[in-house]
Write a protein that holds these residues in place. Structure first.
Motif, PDB file in Angstrom:
ATOM      1  N   ARG A  31     -19.146  19.677 -11.769  1.00 16.65           N
ATOM      2  CA  ARG A  31     -20.161  20.648 -12.187  1.00 16.65           C
ATOM      3  C   ARG A  31     -20.176  20.733 -13.706  1.00 16.65           C
ATOM      4  N   TRP A  53     -22.764  26.150 -15.579  1.00 14.41           N
ATOM      5  CA  TRP A  53     -22.552  25.172 -14.520  1.00 14.41           C
ATOM      6  C   TRP A  53     -23.173  25.594 -13.200  1.00 14.41           C
ATOM      7  N   SER A  54     -23.267  26.899 -12.949  1.00 14.03           N
ATOM      8  CA  SER A  54     -23.839  27.367 -11.689  1.00 14.03           C
ATOM      9  C   SER A  54     -25.351  27.458 -11.745  1.00 14.03           C
ATOM     10  N   GLU A  56     -26.914  29.844 -13.114  1.00 15.76           N
ATOM     11  CA  GLU A  56     -27.308  31.256 -13.012  1.00 15.76           C
ATOM     12  C   GLU A  56     -27.542  31.904 -14.369  1.00 15.76           C
ATOM     13  N   ASN A  74     -29.866  20.315  -9.098  1.00 18.05           N
ATOM     14  CA  ASN A  74     -28.672  19.564  -8.728  1.00 18.05           C
ATOM     15  C   ASN A  74     -28.991  18.407  -7.793  1.00 18.05           C
TER      16      ASN A  74
END
Length: 124
Positions: A31, A53-54, A56, A74
């Motif tokens: 990630r 990385w998320s 968000e 992703n």
């Protein structure tokens, strides 16, 4: 290793729009936080936008806030940067970058992987 390739740059009139895309290949199982930086002739590379990385959390430089949007996909392994209401001062080579460590995402030296850059030119 991770390879990044930018696309979508070009020549546009002031007030116009472009959409940059960064495609990742290689070690994509990890990630990454993704960032966009730019460098104008005779100037240092500067932060434009980043997403953690998320996916968000996003952050923008004051100069592009409200005009640029960073997002990641992703499934497609891409990081996009739609740019609206472009100004001549946005003219620069735009670089995509990635990092998988917890670092300051505003600093270019924090990133481990870089693309080759794509030219954006905004005419007045």
């Amino acid at each position: 290793q991770l390879q990044l390739v930018e696309s979508g740059g070009g020549l546009v009139q002031a007030g116009g729009s472009l959409r940059l895309s960064c495609t990742a290949s290689g070690r994509t199982s990890s990630r990454y936080a993704m960032g966009w930086f730019r460098q104008a002739p005779g100037k240092e590379r500067e932060f434009v936008a980043t997403v953690n990385w998320s996916g968000e959390r996003t952050y923008y430089s004051d100069s592009v806030k409200g005009r640029f949007t960073i997002s990641t996909n992703n499934a497609k392994r891409t990081a996009d940067l739609p740019m609206n209401n472009l100004k001549p001062e946005d003219t620069a080579v735009y670089y995509c970058a990635a990092v998988s460590r917890p670092v300051s995402l505003y600093i270019s030296s924090s990133y481990d992987y870089w693309g080759q850059g794509t030219q954006v030119t905004v005419s007045s």
